[in-house]
Write a protein that holds these residues in place. Sequence first.
Motif, PDB file in Angstrom:
ATOM      1  N   PHE A   9       0.854  -1.184   0.000  1.00 23.83           N
ATOM      2  CA  PHE A   9       0.000   0.000   0.000  1.00 23.83           C
ATOM      3  C   PHE A   9       0.890   1.234   0.000  1.00 23.83           C
ATOM      4  O   PHE A   9       1.824   1.328   0.806  1.00 23.83           O
ATOM      5  CB  PHE A   9      -0.895   0.033   1.241  1.00 23.83           C
ATOM      6  CG  PHE A   9      -1.676  -1.223   1.501  1.00 23.83           C
ATOM      7  CD1 PHE A   9      -1.927  -2.145   0.500  1.00 23.83           C
ATOM      8  CD2 PHE A   9      -2.170  -1.490   2.765  1.00 23.83           C
ATOM      9  CE1 PHE A   9      -2.653  -3.302   0.734  1.00 23.83           C
ATOM     10  CE2 PHE A   9      -2.896  -2.639   3.029  1.00 23.83           C
ATOM     11  CZ  PHE A   9      -3.130  -3.545   2.016  1.00 23.83           C
ATOM     12  N   THR A  11       0.909   5.738  -0.559  1.00 25.27           N
ATOM     13  CA  THR A  11       0.183   6.991  -0.727  1.00 25.27           C
ATOM     14  C   THR A  11       0.530   7.605  -2.075  1.00 25.27           C
ATOM     15  O   THR A  11       1.409   7.116  -2.794  1.00 25.27           O
ATOM     16  CB  THR A  11       0.555   7.977   0.382  1.00 25.27           C
ATOM     17  OG1 THR A  11       1.955   8.317   0.242  1.00 25.27           O
ATOM     18  CG2 THR A  11       0.327   7.387   1.767  1.00 25.27           C
ATOM     19  N   PRO A  19       0.548   1.547   7.180  1.00 22.90           N
ATOM     20  CA  PRO A  19      -0.785   1.794   6.629  1.00 22.90           C
ATOM     21  C   PRO A  19      -1.919   1.305   7.531  1.00 22.90           C
ATOM     22  O   PRO A  19      -3.033   1.805   7.452  1.00 22.90           O
ATOM     23  CB  PRO A  19      -0.774   1.012   5.314  1.00 22.90           C
ATOM     24  CG  PRO A  19       0.218  -0.083   5.541  1.00 22.90           C
ATOM     25  CD  PRO A  19       1.288   0.518   6.407  1.00 22.90           C
ATOM     26  N   SER A  36      -4.482   3.909   5.565  1.00 21.35           N
ATOM     27  CA  SER A  36      -5.217   3.098   4.580  1.00 21.35           C
ATOM     28  C   SER A  36      -6.591   2.662   5.079  1.00 21.35           C
ATOM     29  O   SER A  36      -7.455   2.289   4.271  1.00 21.35           O
ATOM     30  CB  SER A  36      -4.406   1.848   4.207  1.00 21.35           C
ATOM     31  OG  SER A  36      -4.469   0.866   5.240  1.00 21.35           O
ATOM     32  N   PHE A 154      -3.302   4.825  -2.564  1.00 21.06           N
ATOM     33  CA  PHE A 154      -4.384   5.446  -1.813  1.00 21.06           C
ATOM     34  C   PHE A 154      -4.391   6.956  -2.044  1.00 21.06           C
ATOM     35  O   PHE A 154      -3.316   7.569  -2.140  1.00 21.06           O
ATOM     36  CB  PHE A 154      -4.222   5.143  -0.321  1.00 21.06           C
ATOM     37  CG  PHE A 154      -4.508   3.709   0.028  1.00 21.06           C
ATOM     38  CD1 PHE A 154      -5.672   3.355   0.683  1.00 21.06           C
ATOM     39  CD2 PHE A 154      -3.609   2.698  -0.311  1.00 21.06           C
ATOM     40  CE1 PHE A 154      -5.948   2.032   0.999  1.00 21.06           C
ATOM     41  CE2 PHE A 154      -3.869   1.373   0.000  1.00 21.06           C
ATOM     42  CZ  PHE A 154      -5.044   1.049   0.650  1.00 21.06           C
ATOM     43  N   VAL A 186      -9.160   3.665  -4.309  1.00 24.69           N
ATOM     44  CA  VAL A 186      -7.808   3.106  -4.319  1.00 24.69           C
ATOM     45  C   VAL A 186      -7.498   2.601  -5.725  1.00 24.69           C
ATOM     46  O   VAL A 186      -8.233   1.763  -6.265  1.00 24.69           O
ATOM     47  CB  VAL A 186      -7.662   1.964  -3.303  1.00 24.69           C
ATOM     48  CG1 VAL A 186      -6.251   1.374  -3.343  1.00 24.69           C
ATOM     49  CG2 VAL A 186      -7.988   2.452  -1.894  1.00 24.69           C
TER      50      VAL A 186
END
Length: 208
Positions: A9, A11, A19, A36, A154, A186
Amino acid sequence: MAQLSITTFVTLDGVMQAPGGPNEDTSDGFDLGGWSVPYGDDDFGRFMNEVFERAGAFLLGRRTYEIFAGYWPKVTDPADPIASPLNTLPKYVASTTLDKADWEGTTVIGGDLVKEVTAIKERTDGELQIHGSSRLAQSLMQHDLIDTLNLLVFPVVLGKGRRLFAEGAVPTAFRHAASRTTGAGVAIHTYELEGRPQYGTYELDESA
């Protein structure tokens, strides 16, 4: 021989640290963990289930291993699409500080990381999967050992935190293999390793 994949994950500004919660990883004073969580909808869950269905074994960094080992062994439902493979398939934790790992089915690897991971890939069927584990991933990408990137991007900017592609990363080209967007926004992108980048120019050739 397994394909080595990483699912992580990030950003919009590339941060992958913590996250899942504020206490997940506070190293270097990071205080923005849990970014997240508000985006964990059904689309997100379906994609993660699909990833874990392909797993043949797991390769984790020490910190990610400790986070996973503190949670997933407590999920004992054999039908759980994430807990079941994590609890039953082989797990390898790359660490020079752990002497042993208590999670059943886990082997600690150290020493020559490239040699050991190459050997694990050769004897594993399906996908050898990394989840999180930024420092481990960075080390392996230096040697072109990661075949597939699943990047879940994200819609958040944090401005600080550990990034997957840090300063000094080896220039690498990837092929965009698949994408989808969850209802919560996402953007999920899958990339396959291609090799070294190619270069060109938009400057006019004044000699022509």
